[in-house]
Write a protein that holds these residues in place. Sequence first.
Motif, PDB file in Angstrom:
ATOM      1  N   GLY A 200       0.802  -1.173   0.078  1.00  0.00           N
ATOM      2  CA  GLY A 200      -0.037   0.024   0.277  1.00  0.00           C
ATOM      3  C   GLY A 200       0.936   1.335   0.108  1.00  0.00           C
ATOM      4  N   GLN A 201       2.244   1.098  -0.058  1.00  0.00           N
ATOM      5  CA  GLN A 201       3.027   2.404  -0.008  1.00  0.00           C
ATOM      6  C   GLN A 201       3.112   2.943  -1.662  1.00  0.00           C
ATOM      7  OE1 GLN A 201       4.112   3.763   2.688  1.00  0.00           O
ATOM      8  NE2 GLN A 201       2.787   2.267   3.838  1.00  0.00           N
ATOM      9  N   PRO A 202       3.354   3.996  -1.731  1.00  0.00           N
ATOM     10  CA  PRO A 202       3.520   4.692  -2.938  1.00  0.00           C
ATOM     11  C   PRO A 202       4.653   4.339  -3.597  1.00  0.00           C
ATOM     12  CG  PRO A 202       3.127   6.500  -1.521  1.00  0.00           C
ATOM     13  CD  PRO A 202       3.458   5.335  -0.573  1.00  0.00           C
ATOM     14  N   ASP A 203       4.458   4.085  -5.127  1.00  0.00           N
ATOM     15  CA  ASP A 203       5.511   3.240  -5.920  1.00  0.00           C
ATOM     16  C   ASP A 203       6.628   4.704  -6.115  1.00  0.00           C
ATOM     17  OD1 ASP A 203       7.336   2.320  -7.615  1.00  0.00           O
ATOM     18  OD2 ASP A 203       5.989   1.601  -8.942  1.00  0.00           O
ATOM     19  N   GLU A 204       7.815   4.397  -5.413  1.00  0.00           N
ATOM     20  CA  GLU A 204       8.759   5.727  -5.719  1.00  0.00           C
ATOM     21  C   GLU A 204       9.871   5.355  -6.653  1.00  0.00           C
ATOM     22  OE1 GLU A 204       8.791   8.330  -4.369  1.00  0.00           O
ATOM     23  OE2 GLU A 204       7.324   8.068  -2.960  1.00  0.00           O
ATOM     24  N   ARG A 205       9.706   4.361  -7.873  1.00  0.00           N
ATOM     25  CA  ARG A 205      10.096   4.127  -8.694  1.00  0.00           C
ATOM     26  C   ARG A 205      10.661   5.528  -9.670  1.00  0.00           C
ATOM     27  NH1 ARG A 205       8.275  -0.484 -12.242  1.00  0.00           N
ATOM     28  NH2 ARG A 205       6.528   0.566 -11.637  1.00  0.00           N
ATOM     29  N   PHE A 206      11.954   5.466 -10.561  1.00  0.00           N
ATOM     30  CA  PHE A 206      12.190   6.614 -11.600  1.00  0.00           C
ATOM     31  C   PHE A 206      11.125   6.696 -12.500  1.00  0.00           C
ATOM     32  CE2 PHE A 206      14.525   8.368 -14.979  1.00  0.00           C
ATOM     33  CZ  PHE A 206      15.432   9.262 -14.571  1.00  0.00           C
ATOM     34  N   THR A 207      10.717   7.913 -12.635  1.00  0.00           N
ATOM     35  CA  THR A 207       9.726   8.096 -13.914  1.00  0.00           C
ATOM     36  C   THR A 207      10.110   8.872 -15.090  1.00  0.00           C
ATOM     37  OG1 THR A 207       7.953   8.221 -11.888  1.00  0.00           O
ATOM     38  CG2 THR A 207       7.270   9.129 -14.035  1.00  0.00           C
ATOM     39  N   MET A 208       9.952   8.095 -16.027  1.00  0.00           N
ATOM     40  CA  MET A 208      10.233   8.952 -17.627  1.00  0.00           C
ATOM     41  C   MET A 208       9.180   9.130 -18.272  1.00  0.00           C
ATOM     42  SD  MET A 208      12.646   6.840 -20.260  1.00  0.00           S
ATOM     43  CE  MET A 208      11.939   5.436 -20.132  1.00  0.00           C
ATOM     44  N   LEU A 209       9.046  10.400 -18.967  1.00  0.00           N
ATOM     45  CA  LEU A 209       8.149  11.102 -19.720  1.00  0.00           C
ATOM     46  C   LEU A 209       8.646  10.662 -21.281  1.00  0.00           C
ATOM     47  CD1 LEU A 209       5.562  12.285 -20.603  1.00  0.00           C
ATOM     48  CD2 LEU A 209       6.805  14.620 -20.266  1.00  0.00           C
ATOM     49  N   MET A 210       8.143   9.809 -22.084  1.00  0.00           N
ATOM     50  CA  MET A 210       8.259   9.183 -23.300  1.00  0.00           C
ATOM     51  C   MET A 210       7.434  10.255 -24.275  1.00  0.00           C
ATOM     52  SD  MET A 210      10.239   7.789 -25.506  1.00  0.00           S
ATOM     53  CE  MET A 210      10.189   7.525 -27.420  1.00  0.00           C
ATOM     54  N   VAL A 211       8.076  11.181 -25.251  1.00  0.00           N
ATOM     55  CA  VAL A 211       7.489  11.975 -25.938  1.00  0.00           C
ATOM     56  C   VAL A 211       7.703  11.571 -27.379  1.00  0.00           C
ATOM     57  CG1 VAL A 211       6.888  14.066 -26.649  1.00  0.00           C
ATOM     58  CG2 VAL A 211       7.558  13.608 -24.189  1.00  0.00           C
ATOM     59  N   ASP A 212       6.589  11.169 -28.167  1.00  0.00           N
ATOM     60  CA  ASP A 212       6.792  10.712 -29.788  1.00  0.00           C
ATOM     61  C   ASP A 212       5.511  10.569 -30.361  1.00  0.00           C
ATOM     62  OD1 ASP A 212       7.543   9.248 -32.270  1.00  0.00           O
ATOM     63  OD2 ASP A 212       9.519   8.911 -31.322  1.00  0.00           O
ATOM     64  N   ASP A 213       5.294  11.154 -31.357  1.00  0.00           N
ATOM     65  CA  ASP A 213       3.993  10.981 -32.201  1.00  0.00           C
ATOM     66  C   ASP A 213       3.609   9.677 -32.762  1.00  0.00           C
ATOM     67  OD1 ASP A 213       6.070  11.391 -34.066  1.00  0.00           O
ATOM     68  OD2 ASP A 213       4.955  12.484 -35.700  1.00  0.00           O
ATOM     69  N   SER A 214       4.683   8.629 -32.448  1.00  0.00           N
ATOM     70  CA  SER A 214       4.322   7.243 -32.958  1.00  0.00           C
ATOM     71  C   SER A 214       3.883   6.668 -31.749  1.00  0.00           C
ATOM     72  CB  SER A 214       5.542   6.702 -33.523  1.00  0.00           C
ATOM     73  OG  SER A 214       5.335   5.200 -33.699  1.00  0.00           O
ATOM     74  N   PRO A 215       2.483   6.156 -31.716  1.00  0.00           N
ATOM     75  CA  PRO A 215       1.969   5.251 -30.558  1.00  0.00           C
ATOM     76  C   PRO A 215       2.815   4.143 -30.401  1.00  0.00           C
ATOM     77  CG  PRO A 215       0.094   6.055 -31.913  1.00  0.00           C
ATOM     78  CD  PRO A 215       1.484   6.418 -32.786  1.00  0.00           C
ATOM     79  N   ASP A 216       3.285   3.563 -31.494  1.00  0.00           N
ATOM     80  CA  ASP A 216       4.095   2.205 -31.455  1.00  0.00           C
ATOM     81  C   ASP A 216       5.203   2.433 -30.590  1.00  0.00           C
ATOM     82  OD1 ASP A 216       2.147   0.614 -32.879  1.00  0.00           O
ATOM     83  OD2 ASP A 216       2.942   1.101 -34.746  1.00  0.00           O
ATOM     84  N   MET A 217       5.949   3.696 -31.006  1.00  0.00           N
ATOM     85  CA  MET A 217       7.142   3.915 -30.345  1.00  0.00           C
ATOM     86  C   MET A 217       6.945   4.257 -28.606  1.00  0.00           C
ATOM     87  SD  MET A 217      10.330   4.430 -30.361  1.00  0.00           S
ATOM     88  CE  MET A 217      10.965   4.670 -32.151  1.00  0.00           C
ATOM     89  N   CYS A 218       5.901   4.865 -28.461  1.00  0.00           N
ATOM     90  CA  CYS A 218       5.544   5.038 -27.131  1.00  0.00           C
ATOM     91  C   CYS A 218       5.133   3.641 -26.354  1.00  0.00           C
ATOM     92  CB  CYS A 218       4.210   5.962 -26.989  1.00  0.00           C
ATOM     93  SG  CYS A 218       4.734   7.738 -27.515  1.00  0.00           S
ATOM     94  N   ARG A 219       4.424   3.031 -27.062  1.00  0.00           N
ATOM     95  CA  ARG A 219       4.191   1.573 -26.331  1.00  0.00           C
ATOM     96  C   ARG A 219       5.155   0.695 -26.239  1.00  0.00           C
ATOM     97  NH1 ARG A 219      -0.438  -1.657 -26.162  1.00  0.00           N
ATOM     98  NH2 ARG A 219      -1.639  -0.147 -27.100  1.00  0.00           N
ATOM     99  N   PHE A 220       6.174   0.550 -27.350  1.00  0.00           N
ATOM    100  CA  PHE A 220       7.160  -0.042 -27.121  1.00  0.00           C
ATOM    101  C   PHE A 220       8.298   0.171 -25.906  1.00  0.00           C
ATOM    102  CE2 PHE A 220      11.937  -0.522 -28.751  1.00  0.00           C
ATOM    103  CZ  PHE A 220      12.161  -1.785 -28.563  1.00  0.00           C
ATOM    104  N   VAL A 221       8.565   1.524 -26.125  1.00  0.00           N
ATOM    105  CA  VAL A 221       9.483   1.961 -24.703  1.00  0.00           C
ATOM    106  C   VAL A 221       8.788   1.554 -23.482  1.00  0.00           C
ATOM    107  CG1 VAL A 221      10.631   3.948 -23.735  1.00  0.00           C
ATOM    108  CG2 VAL A 221      10.415   3.918 -26.247  1.00  0.00           C
ATOM    109  N   HIS A 222       7.506   1.942 -23.441  1.00  0.00           N
ATOM    110  CA  HIS A 222       6.745   1.789 -22.157  1.00  0.00           C
ATOM    111  C   HIS A 222       6.794   0.163 -21.601  1.00  0.00           C
ATOM    112  CE1 HIS A 222       3.360   0.116 -19.995  1.00  0.00           C
ATOM    113  NE2 HIS A 222       3.428   1.085 -19.278  1.00  0.00           N
ATOM    114  N   ASP A 223       6.804  -0.784 -22.697  1.00  0.00           N
ATOM    115  CA  ASP A 223       6.823  -2.103 -22.473  1.00  0.00           C
ATOM    116  C   ASP A 223       7.975  -2.578 -22.163  1.00  0.00           C
ATOM    117  OD1 ASP A 223       4.019  -2.275 -22.951  1.00  0.00           O
ATOM    118  OD2 ASP A 223       4.235  -3.110 -24.961  1.00  0.00           O
ATOM    119  N   TYR A 224       9.170  -1.929 -22.798  1.00  0.00           N
ATOM    120  CA  TYR A 224      10.631  -2.280 -22.456  1.00  0.00           C
ATOM    121  C   TYR A 224      10.939  -1.916 -20.920  1.00  0.00           C
ATOM    122  CZ  TYR A 224      15.637  -2.719 -22.804  1.00  0.00           C
ATOM    123  OH  TYR A 224      16.793  -3.063 -22.951  1.00  0.00           O
TER     124      TYR A 224
END
Length: 467
Positions: A200-224
């Motif tokens: 129940g504690q907040p997830d304090e992991r490193f947070t990355m903002l991925m910015v790309d006009d390709s939805p596939d690129m965003c999904r790929f980086v997120h999944d990786y």
Amino acid sequence: MGNILIAEAVTTDGDGIFTQGSMWAVLFAVLLVAIGVYALCRWILTREHKKQEAERLRMRSEHRKELEELKQQVLSGVSQELLTPITLIISPLQQMAAEPLTDDVRVRVQMILRNAQLLLHQVNMLPAGVKGNVVSAMIPPVDAVMTQVPATVVPDRGQRTTDNGQQTTDKGQRTEPVGIDDNNAAAVVTDRAQQATGDGQPDERFTMLMVDDSPDMCRFVHDYFRGEYNVITANNGEVALQRLEENDSIDLVVSDVTMPKMDGLELCKRIKTDLRWSHIPVILLTGRRGDQLEMEGLRIGADDYITKPFNVEMLRLRVKKFIEKKESRQRQFREKIDVAPSEITITSMDEQFIQRAIKICEEHMSDTEFSVEVLGHELSLSRTYLYKKLINITGKGPAEFIRTIRLKRGKQYLEQTTMPIADIAAELGYANPKRFTENFKAEYGMSPSEYGKKFREEKLKKGYETI
């Protein structure tokens, strides 16, 4: 009789009468003038013809140059559009190549990789302005990739699958599948304040903002990266700024350069000139490569460049490097008594911010009423952004930051003076000396009196050693 008179008149050398020789001279002069006029007209016409010809050549050259530039722009645009799908073909295949494969699948993966690299070679063969954009070293040869396939299952960086099919990390953190917004074509992951671990504690992991006009690129980086970091995505610079406004937990921005509405360069500029976000590192992804682009990026504050197509493992190493640098800067702030702001910051705006913060704390050193609210007011930052910024740069929240500055000064007093502990506590704004002792021991592992005694003994020992 009349003819004789005319002949005599012509040959007479009187006033107002021309001789035969004079007439020839006049005719010769007229002829010379006519020839001169003809030559002048011919020269003028020739010069005008040459000027017109030169102008035609200049216009033809400019037209050819414009066509060439247009061609380069078209080819560059085509190249930009090709590099993202090439990345999304080669990088997943490289991940597949790092897994155990049957002989049949191995042959197919080799074939796909080989043809993807042929496509990449064709992109590299485009004319100047596009040629050289791709760093081939990022994409190893097919044979090199396939010969590195391990014989055992490769670890998935902490992800595992539960009985109900949900992926979790070894820490028990559940990762939800990314959702695609049809309107924004961007995947958005709930920020760390709303994500929770199994206890129940907040997830304090490193947070990355991925910015790309390709939805596939965003999904790929997120999944990786989802097994290691929180990943928030946006499809252009404008949406990215909205994400930054909505989430005060973003630690890094990875952005494509070429995007609609707001490109990566403008996004980087907006981030680096806003005190709330200026500490956030920005990595730019680009299909173009050149000194002018890199100089522009450095001028506006970009922290790194990665050229498309890129190996996603390289991006992972770059992210890890930024995390290590941040931890090193925070460690310096904790351990050094006098730390220069330039040693713990990455931008001039952040350096000025830390200088002001330290100066404000020093000005209020003995003020028992000095608080986080006062510090935030004088720095013109809300409590939330003040907390996030100080945590990111120094590893300390505002209250800890104030306390650390006071304890560093207390450490100096103990080393350089013989003031009583109660007087030192009063100089540092502690109404109660006992509280000062408790804080000092928590920070340095020993009480102020113990530290002073140890410091004097070590100093005396060093003095003996130098004799």
